[in-house]
Design a protein around this motif. Sequence first.
Motif, PDB file in Angstrom:
ATOM      1  N   GLU A 162      16.700   6.379 -37.866  1.00 32.82           N
ATOM      2  CA  GLU A 162      15.778   6.478 -36.722  1.00 32.82           C
ATOM      3  C   GLU A 162      15.560   7.928 -36.293  1.00 32.82           C
ATOM      4  O   GLU A 162      14.441   8.334 -35.975  1.00 32.82           O
ATOM      5  N   ARG A 163      16.653   8.695 -36.242  1.00 32.74           N
ATOM      6  CA  ARG A 163      16.529  10.085 -35.790  1.00 32.74           C
ATOM      7  C   ARG A 163      15.750  10.924 -36.794  1.00 32.74           C
ATOM      8  O   ARG A 163      15.007  11.830 -36.416  1.00 32.74           O
ATOM      9  N   THR A 164      15.912  10.598 -38.065  1.00 41.62           N
ATOM     10  CA  THR A 164      15.128  11.295 -39.083  1.00 41.62           C
ATOM     11  C   THR A 164      13.634  11.019 -38.865  1.00 41.62           C
ATOM     12  O   THR A 164      12.807  11.943 -38.866  1.00 41.62           O
ATOM     13  N   ALA A 165      13.307   9.754 -38.663  1.00 44.16           N
ATOM     14  CA  ALA A 165      11.901   9.394 -38.466  1.00 44.16           C
ATOM     15  C   ALA A 165      11.352  10.094 -37.222  1.00 44.16           C
ATOM     16  O   ALA A 165      10.229  10.625 -37.226  1.00 44.16           O
ATOM     17  N   TYR A 166      12.163  10.122 -36.165  1.00 44.37           N
ATOM     18  CA  TYR A 166      11.685  10.725 -34.932  1.00 44.37           C
ATOM     19  C   TYR A 166      11.453  12.224 -35.099  1.00 44.37           C
ATOM     20  O   TYR A 166      10.440  12.774 -34.651  1.00 44.37           O
ATOM     21  N   MET A 167      12.385  12.884 -35.783  1.00 44.96           N
ATOM     22  CA  MET A 167      12.248  14.331 -36.011  1.00 44.96           C
ATOM     23  C   MET A 167      11.026  14.619 -36.878  1.00 44.96           C
ATOM     24  O   MET A 167      10.281  15.574 -36.614  1.00 44.96           O
ATOM     25  N   ALA A 168      10.803  13.803 -37.893  1.00 41.07           N
ATOM     26  CA  ALA A 168       9.631  13.992 -38.757  1.00 41.07           C
ATOM     27  C   ALA A 168       8.354  13.864 -37.925  1.00 41.07           C
ATOM     28  O   ALA A 168       7.401  14.632 -38.080  1.00 41.07           O
ATOM     29  N   MET A 169       8.353  12.891 -37.016  1.00 47.64           N
ATOM     30  CA  MET A 169       7.177  12.695 -36.159  1.00 47.64           C
ATOM     31  C   MET A 169       6.981  13.874 -35.217  1.00 47.64           C
ATOM     32  O   MET A 169       5.858  14.289 -34.955  1.00 47.64           O
ATOM     33  N   GLU A 170       8.086  14.405 -34.702  1.00 49.47           N
ATOM     34  CA  GLU A 170       7.979  15.561 -33.804  1.00 49.47           C
ATOM     35  C   GLU A 170       7.432  16.780 -34.565  1.00 49.47           C
ATOM     36  O   GLU A 170       6.589  17.522 -34.038  1.00 49.47           O
ATOM     37  N   MET A 171       7.868  16.972 -35.811  1.00 50.57           N
ATOM     38  CA  MET A 171       7.331  18.075 -36.625  1.00 50.57           C
ATOM     39  C   MET A 171       5.830  17.893 -36.834  1.00 50.57           C
ATOM     40  O   MET A 171       5.039  18.834 -36.739  1.00 50.57           O
ATOM     41  N   LEU A 172       5.452  16.642 -37.106  1.00 48.93           N
ATOM     42  CA  LEU A 172       4.050  16.330 -37.334  1.00 48.93           C
ATOM     43  C   LEU A 172       3.229  16.528 -36.061  1.00 48.93           C
ATOM     44  O   LEU A 172       2.126  17.088 -36.084  1.00 48.93           O
ATOM     45  N   ARG A 173       3.803  16.106 -34.937  1.00 47.65           N
ATOM     46  CA  ARG A 173       3.093  16.261 -33.664  1.00 47.65           C
ATOM     47  C   ARG A 173       2.832  17.729 -33.355  1.00 47.65           C
ATOM     48  O   ARG A 173       1.731  18.109 -32.945  1.00 47.65           O
ATOM     49  N   GLN A 174       3.845  18.549 -33.587  1.00 44.96           N
ATOM     50  CA  GLN A 174       3.668  19.979 -33.303  1.00 44.96           C
ATOM     51  C   GLN A 174       2.613  20.591 -34.221  1.00 44.96           C
ATOM     52  O   GLN A 174       1.808  21.419 -33.782  1.00 44.96           O
ATOM     53  N   ALA A 175       2.608  20.161 -35.478  1.00 47.02           N
ATOM     54  CA  ALA A 175       1.593  20.669 -36.409  1.00 47.02           C
ATOM     55  C   ALA A 175       0.194  20.247 -35.951  1.00 47.02           C
ATOM     56  O   ALA A 175      -0.761  21.034 -35.992  1.00 47.02           O
ATOM     57  N   LEU A 176       0.077  19.001 -35.505  1.00 51.84           N
ATOM     58  CA  LEU A 176      -1.228  18.500 -35.044  1.00 51.84           C
ATOM     59  C   LEU A 176      -1.663  19.225 -33.768  1.00 51.84           C
ATOM     60  O   LEU A 176      -2.842  19.521 -33.576  1.00 51.84           O
ATOM     61  N   MET A 177      -0.701  19.495 -32.876  1.00 49.12           N
ATOM     62  CA  MET A 177      -1.006  20.232 -31.651  1.00 49.12           C
ATOM     63  C   MET A 177      -1.518  21.631 -31.982  1.00 49.12           C
ATOM     64  O   MET A 177      -2.481  22.120 -31.390  1.00 49.12           O
ATOM     65  N   SER A 178      -0.874  22.300 -32.932  1.00 48.05           N
ATOM     66  CA  SER A 178      -1.267  23.684 -33.207  1.00 48.05           C
ATOM     67  C   SER A 178      -2.637  23.692 -33.896  1.00 48.05           C
ATOM     68  O   SER A 178      -3.408  24.626 -33.742  1.00 48.05           O
ATOM     69  N   GLU A 179      -2.922  22.607 -34.617  1.00 55.00           N
ATOM     70  CA  GLU A 179      -4.261  22.430 -35.204  1.00 55.00           C
ATOM     71  C   GLU A 179      -5.314  22.387 -34.090  1.00 55.00           C
ATOM     72  O   GLU A 179      -6.324  23.067 -34.142  1.00 55.00           O
ATOM     73  N   ILE A 180      -5.003  21.577 -33.046  1.00 56.40           N
ATOM     74  CA  ILE A 180      -5.920  21.483 -31.905  1.00 56.40           C
ATOM     75  C   ILE A 180      -6.091  22.851 -31.254  1.00 56.40           C
ATOM     76  O   ILE A 180      -7.193  23.310 -30.987  1.00 56.40           O
ATOM     77  N   SER A 181      -4.962  23.529 -31.043  1.00 51.05           N
ATOM     78  CA  SER A 181      -5.038  24.781 -30.280  1.00 51.05           C
ATOM     79  C   SER A 181      -5.792  25.836 -31.074  1.00 51.05           C
ATOM     80  O   SER A 181      -6.502  26.649 -30.516  1.00 51.05           O
ATOM     81  N   GLN A 182      -5.625  25.791 -32.418  1.00 53.94           N
ATOM     82  CA  GLN A 182      -6.381  26.751 -33.219  1.00 53.94           C
ATOM     83  C   GLN A 182      -7.875  26.470 -33.179  1.00 53.94           C
ATOM     84  O   GLN A 182      -8.691  27.372 -33.094  1.00 53.94           O
ATOM     85  N   SER A 183      -8.210  25.165 -33.244  1.00 52.58           N
ATOM     86  CA  SER A 183      -9.636  24.851 -33.299  1.00 52.58           C
ATOM     87  C   SER A 183     -10.296  24.968 -31.933  1.00 52.58           C
ATOM     88  O   SER A 183     -11.465  25.278 -31.817  1.00 52.58           O
ATOM     89  N   GLU A 184      -9.521  24.743 -30.872  1.00 56.94           N
ATOM     90  CA  GLU A 184     -10.132  24.766 -29.539  1.00 56.94           C
ATOM     91  C   GLU A 184      -9.837  26.044 -28.769  1.00 56.94           C
ATOM     92  O   GLU A 184     -10.281  26.212 -27.646  1.00 56.94           O
ATOM     93  N   GLN A 185      -9.000  26.891 -29.364  1.00 62.82           N
ATOM     94  CA  GLN A 185      -8.648  28.156 -28.713  1.00 62.82           C
ATOM     95  C   GLN A 185      -7.975  27.935 -27.355  1.00 62.82           C
ATOM     96  O   GLN A 185      -8.118  28.729 -26.450  1.00 62.82           O
ATOM     97  N   THR A 186      -7.261  26.843 -27.223  1.00 58.55           N
ATOM     98  CA  THR A 186      -6.502  26.626 -25.991  1.00 58.55           C
ATOM     99  C   THR A 186      -5.027  26.798 -26.330  1.00 58.55           C
ATOM    100  O   THR A 186      -4.642  26.640 -27.473  1.00 58.55           O
ATOM    101  N   PRO A 187      -4.205  27.113 -25.334  1.00 55.97           N
ATOM    102  CA  PRO A 187      -2.795  27.344 -25.640  1.00 55.97           C
ATOM    103  C   PRO A 187      -2.091  26.062 -26.100  1.00 55.97           C
ATOM    104  O   PRO A 187      -2.376  24.975 -25.587  1.00 55.97           O
ATOM    105  N   ALA A 188      -1.199  26.193 -27.062  1.00 57.94           N
ATOM    106  CA  ALA A 188      -0.436  25.037 -27.541  1.00 57.94           C
ATOM    107  C   ALA A 188       0.603  24.637 -26.505  1.00 57.94           C
ATOM    108  O   ALA A 188       1.088  25.472 -25.756  1.00 57.94           O
ATOM    109  N   LEU A 189       0.919  23.373 -26.492  1.00 58.28           N
ATOM    110  CA  LEU A 189       2.051  22.919 -25.684  1.00 58.28           C
ATOM    111  C   LEU A 189       3.314  23.430 -26.319  1.00 58.28           C
ATOM    112  O   LEU A 189       3.440  23.451 -27.521  1.00 58.28           O
TER     113      LEU A 189
END
Lengths: 426, 426
Positions: free
Chosen positions: A398-425
Amino acid sequence: MLAEIITIGDEILIGQTVDTNSAWLGNELNKRGIELERISSIRDTPDAITTALHEARQRAEIILLTGGLGPTNDDITKQTLVDYFDTELEKSDEALNNIKERFNARGIDLLQINIDQALVPANCIAIPNSKGTAPGMWFVEDGIIYVSMPGVPYEMKAMMSEFVFPRLEALNIADQIVHQTITVVNIPESVLSHKVSQIEEDLPEHIKLAFLPHLNLVRMRLTAKSSSHSTAALNDQLSAYFDQIKEVIGPSWFDGDKSMAEIIGQMLIEQKSSLGSIESCTGGYMAHCFTEIPGSSAYFHGSYVTYSNQFKIDLIGVDEELFTTVGSVSEEVAKQMAAKGRLKLGVDYCIAATGVAGPTGATEYKPIGLVYIGLAKPNGEVVVTENQFKGSRMQVIERTAYMAMEMLRQALMSEISQSEQTPALK
Amino acid sequence: MLAEIITIGDEILIGQTVDTNSAWLGNELNKRGIELERISSIRDTPDAITTALHEARQRAEIILLTGGLGPTNDDITKQTLVDYFDTELEKSDEALNNIKERFNARGIDLLQINIDQALVPANCIAIPNSKGTAPGMWFVEDGIIYVSMPGVPYEMKAMMSEFVFPRLEALNIADQIVHQTITVVNIPESVLSHKVSQIEEDLPEHIKLAFLPHLNLVRMRLTAKSSSHSTAALNDQLSAYFDQIKEVIGPSWFDGDKSMAEIIGQMLIEQKSSLGSIESCTGGYMAHCFTEIPGSSAYFHGSYVTYSNQFKIDLIGVDEELFTTVGSVSEEVAKQMAAKGRLKLGVDYCIAATGVAGPTGATEYKPIGLVYIGLAKPNGEVVVTENQFKGSRMQVIERTAYMAMEMLRQALMSEISQSEQTPALK
């Protein structure tokens, strides 16, 4: 209108069974405006049942009992209710016919203990059991409703849906209760609480705020309860308060009671990106976390569960020599699983995990809980994290899955911030 | 020595959270010879907590409370305990240092509500929290032990393991309690009960038999409790009764509290056979059911989660034209997924599932819950079943996995019966 649940049976008390029945009942009652005052899990002894009934009737107008209605000697709920209501057993023809039909269908002969299941206390209405043999029982005494049902989840749920809820709804006795929940990512509970303290203080008496932390998610739930407002009016009130809350906490919230996999799914849909997984120690669990969500086929394309090393070589193309040099639980293997898996599956993002889930398989340098997680991104870049998780095999998974999802979430967030020029969370 | 659990928080009562804490506690207490008398889930109001404490102290010598220790305003357990014991709050330096260290590590500034978490009732021993900020509390009053802990599972579990259990064990107050369980396949509970009725009747006072049915498995549990026998002696007694039970029920039992996946794993090991899965609607769940079992790498080699049709064609080699003629949810696709997947994975047995898990995706001829399950056997033969499952998306996924396992179990049984010339179980 208050209700209580009494679940009967030692299996819950010794931890052999998790009480999922009560969560289902609580949720379904709540939707219908009936509040649960308490859930009690008790032993299957006459004393424990009688004591629990006496206590519950001081507080609640509906008492739901589950368990102890089977045909075997450890099932004593029915006899205890006979004694409690000072009545006697009588045959229910409808219940007997149901039992006969079920045994005929399976081609098994009826035994006396099966026939005895059709006996019910004289002061009850027998509740038909469309999924099993034991009838349920509906009692009313001194204005209090008692419902006794089997503990087998699908039998209990069928009785509630087909008989108990329609009857309760016909009585028209419930308050209006409305909940709204948002899920906040990566802001600690105490910081959140501080940010919204003024709003919380100004809430009217009939609206309550609760914080439900889970890993790096916090669910914030507003509950309104009233007999004088309509459901629609209460929902409008909660929405207005949530608008104020969203204003002060910034952009890191999602509507509803979301899991991490749902949050990622929503982001993938918004970014029109696809996902796949290459799984060793998680054995399909990461794929399951995504695919249990309705509509996930829009972004989740598939997985390889490469549980054996040979599969990692043959199916994904991981370099064979790595298994003799650095070993299957290594940064390099995780990296190749993610990178080559991404191309193999033809997806934008690919998560991969290789590790020692335990309880066996540890070596001197590879302890239980050591997991490498790889994430391959649309531009081909791969990040790998080394993790040392604690806990049982299932917890490591479970913790592996959760960590993988958190890595993915951060990557998706930085994608948003790059495309929208808004600061990343953060 | 009797204990009770009181879990505090509306999230359990409204069904937002399943109470897994209590199952873990029940299991761990039981292993140590402490019996749970009751589990109560209550609301987070001072009245509900006080009433539950008054009731529990009539029955139990150990009262474990979880929940309501967070920093936010809906967390009222600590103040309620202060009132209950008529004491006051005082600062715990150890708890404050722990909180400061945790906030420093995350680089977040301390707020007053975080500092207030280090206040504990003057009459308690503060329990260190190695996983979070809220300290636990250990009280003794009138010979009764009260332990208050956070509701967050990993914080609670760490406190129990690191502090509470060592203290309880040092008190040396427990009875001997021993359980043994066997899992019986495909004999209805009532028939089982009838077969063992004489043995059950002859059980001594201190030994109890329980039946726990789940789908077509029934777990039979014998429990012995005594202060005058050793654990070893009690285990010998239970083993002797189980020998008698196994004698009368025939060959269809497995030692221990087994899941269907464990039973199949055991059979695969005995037959030196390997297994893989090709999953569409189950999305990795079947692989997960097998791989969550320790040691499953001995027989479970891997899976393809072919969630998209293109993957079924590209990765498994399912005939492309089938998707325009009979469609992806069809007997023929299930058959090819199993047969071609078996060869692709190079395994002896391959299970495959394609269906409509819902809640969307239904068509006029393919309703939600329609699932085709294929099983390819070592001789290349493939069986396919058509199933119409009811329930939510997750229930359809679970039922599919269970049916696939039952098909596999029957195939493995008939393999045994062919090789050993003994009659197959029905």
